[in-house]
Design a protein around this motif. Structure first.
Motif, mmCIF file in Angstrom:
data_model
loop_
_atom_site.group_PDB
_atom_site.id
_atom_site.type_symbol
_atom_site.label_atom_id
_atom_site.label_comp_id
_atom_site.label_asym_id
_atom_site.label_seq_id
_atom_site.Cartn_x
_atom_site.Cartn_y
_atom_site.Cartn_z
ATOM 1 N N THR A 19 0.813 -1.216 0.000
ATOM 2 C CA THR A 19 0.000 0.000 0.000
ATOM 3 C C THR A 19 0.846 1.265 0.000
ATOM 4 N N GLY A 20 2.098 1.144 0.413
ATOM 5 C CA GLY A 20 2.961 2.311 0.490
ATOM 6 C C GLY A 20 2.714 3.171 1.713
ATOM 7 N N LEU A 21 1.868 2.705 2.629
ATOM 8 C CA LEU A 21 1.546 3.461 3.838
ATOM 9 C C LEU A 21 2.126 2.770 5.068
ATOM 10 N N SER A 22 2.423 3.553 6.086
ATOM 11 C CA SER A 22 2.971 3.006 7.321
ATOM 12 C C SER A 22 1.837 2.627 8.265
ATOM 13 N N PRO A 23 1.701 1.351 8.639
ATOM 14 C CA PRO A 23 0.654 0.950 9.580
ATOM 15 C C PRO A 23 0.789 1.648 10.941
ATOM 16 N N ALA A 24 1.998 2.053 11.292
ATOM 17 C CA ALA A 24 2.210 2.676 12.597
ATOM 18 C C ALA A 24 1.758 4.130 12.625
ATOM 19 N N VAL A 160 -2.938 12.776 20.430
ATOM 20 C CA VAL A 160 -2.038 12.753 19.272
ATOM 21 C C VAL A 160 -2.409 13.835 18.270
ATOM 22 N N ARG A 161 -3.709 14.019 18.050
ATOM 23 C CA ARG A 161 -4.140 15.000 17.051
ATOM 24 C C ARG A 161 -4.003 16.435 17.543
ATOM 25 N N LEU A 162 -4.123 16.637 18.846
ATOM 26 C CA LEU A 162 -4.064 18.002 19.372
ATOM 27 C C LEU A 162 -2.646 18.480 19.635
ATOM 28 N N VAL A 163 -1.820 17.611 20.196
ATOM 29 C CA VAL A 163 -0.488 18.061 20.608
ATOM 30 C C VAL A 163 0.641 17.378 19.849
ATOM 31 N N GLY A 164 0.314 16.370 19.068
ATOM 32 C CA GLY A 164 1.368 15.651 18.351
ATOM 33 C C GLY A 164 1.361 15.960 16.868
ATOM 34 N N SER A 165 2.241 15.276 16.157
ATOM 35 C CA SER A 165 2.338 15.458 14.709
ATOM 36 C C SER A 165 1.655 14.324 13.959
ATOM 37 N N GLY A 166 0.861 13.530 14.664
ATOM 38 C CA GLY A 166 0.185 12.415 14.024
ATOM 39 C C GLY A 166 0.970 11.123 14.066
ATOM 40 N N GLN A 167 2.169 11.153 14.631
ATOM 41 C CA GLN A 167 2.957 9.934 14.721
ATOM 42 C C GLN A 167 2.275 8.923 15.640
ATOM 43 N N PHE A 168 2.321 7.676 15.219
ATOM 44 C CA PHE A 168 1.741 6.538 15.940
ATOM 45 C C PHE A 168 0.210 6.586 16.005
ATOM 46 N N LEU A 169 -0.404 7.496 15.236
ATOM 47 C CA LEU A 169 -1.859 7.527 15.174
ATOM 48 C C LEU A 169 -2.386 6.221 14.585
ATOM 49 N N GLY A 170 -1.707 5.728 13.558
ATOM 50 C CA GLY A 170 -2.130 4.480 12.925
ATOM 51 C C GLY A 170 -2.103 3.315 13.893
ATOM 52 N N LEU A 171 -1.086 3.287 14.739
ATOM 53 C CA LEU A 171 -0.973 2.202 15.717
ATOM 54 C C LEU A 171 -2.149 2.236 16.696
ATOM 55 N N VAL A 172 -2.495 3.427 17.160
ATOM 56 C CA VAL A 172 -3.608 3.570 18.108
ATOM 57 C C VAL A 172 -4.928 3.169 17.453
ATOM 58 N N LEU A 173 -5.157 3.623 16.227
ATOM 59 C CA LEU A 173 -6.411 3.326 15.543
ATOM 60 C C LEU A 173 -6.548 1.836 15.232
ATOM 61 N N ARG A 174 -5.436 1.197 14.888
ATOM 62 C CA ARG A 174 -5.500 -0.238 14.606
ATOM 63 C C ARG A 174 -5.717 -1.048 15.880
ATOM 64 N N LEU A 175 -5.172 -0.588 16.983
ATOM 65 C CA LEU A 175 -5.452 -1.231 18.263
ATOM 66 C C LEU A 175 -6.939 -1.107 18.591
ATOM 67 N N GLN A 176 -7.493 0.030 18.288
ATOM 68 C CA GLN A 176 -8.915 0.256 18.507
ATOM 69 C C GLN A 176 -9.756 -0.709 17.675
ATOM 70 N N LEU A 177 -9.375 -0.900 16.424
ATOM 71 C CA LEU A 177 -10.097 -1.817 15.543
ATOM 72 C C LEU A 177 -9.992 -3.255 16.027
#
Length: 207
Positions: A19-24, A160-177
């Protein structure tokens, strides 16, 4: 429910597809954004999941106890189905939008997708909590754990969205799923167990 759960896990195909995207770091929503190589596949999986969840509500109403507590869980599943169908129809304008990588003027479809994503976060917390209203015994352990994980994930997404740069957002969302999938699988086993016990009691009564 089986079809819905498998389709809802469709994002996991990213581990075997290029996919060319980082899961993390990239959100699962990015998989169906314009320009992504498997966009239509992931949109179709989300659509199938949504429709399957909606179609499962009538059979679940026959299996679940006839009480408002159980009906609340079925209502959450119905809303989940509608949200997934909407997310499939209205996708993000570009990959990376949720992490702030896109700064263009967003379309109405993009805003609809973001709104349904927020609602999805709420559903992932409300679903396990609704099970606590009518599940009994050791079965309650799973929704308690999942509700805790989903609540922590929701808080992490906000931070992550308010104070971060979005790093590790993917990891959190996939854990949620994954946590959401765990409660769906457990729910299926719970209903089969309850239905079997009721059937056995009915057969014993006839004898």
């Amino acid at each position: 429910m089986g079809v819905a759960t498998l389709a809802h896990l469709g994002w996991a195909l990213e581990f075997v597809l290029d996919t060319g995207l980082s899961p993390a770091h990239s959100a699962p929503d990015d998989l169906s954004a314009p320009g992504q190589p498997y966009r239509e596949l992931f949109r179709a999986l989300e659509l199938v999941a949504g429709i399957a969840f909606l179609l499962s509500c009538a059979p679940l109403a026959r299996l679940a106890p006839v009480q408002w507590q159980a009906r609340s869980t079925i209502a959450v599943i119905a809303v989940l189905g509608v949200v997934l169908v909407a997310r499939s129809a209205f996708t993000l304008d570009c990959a990376g939008a949720l992490t702030g990588a896109c700064t263009a003027d967003f379309s109405p479809a993009h805003h609809v997708h973001v709104a349904t994503s927020v609602l999805l976060h709420v559903i992932y917390v409300a679903g396990p909590l609704s099970l606590l209203l009518w599940w009994e015994g050791r079965w309650r352990v799973v929704p308690v754990l999942v509700a805790a994980v989903e609540s922590a994930a929701l808080l992490a997404v906000v931070v992550v969205r308010l104070v971060g740069s979005g790093q590790f957002l993917g990891l959190v969302l996939r854990l949620q799923l994954l946590a959401g999938t765990a409660v769906l699988v457990t729910g299926a086993f719970y209903l089969f167990t309850v239905a079997r016990d009721v059937r056995d009691r009915w057969q014993d009564a006839r004898q």
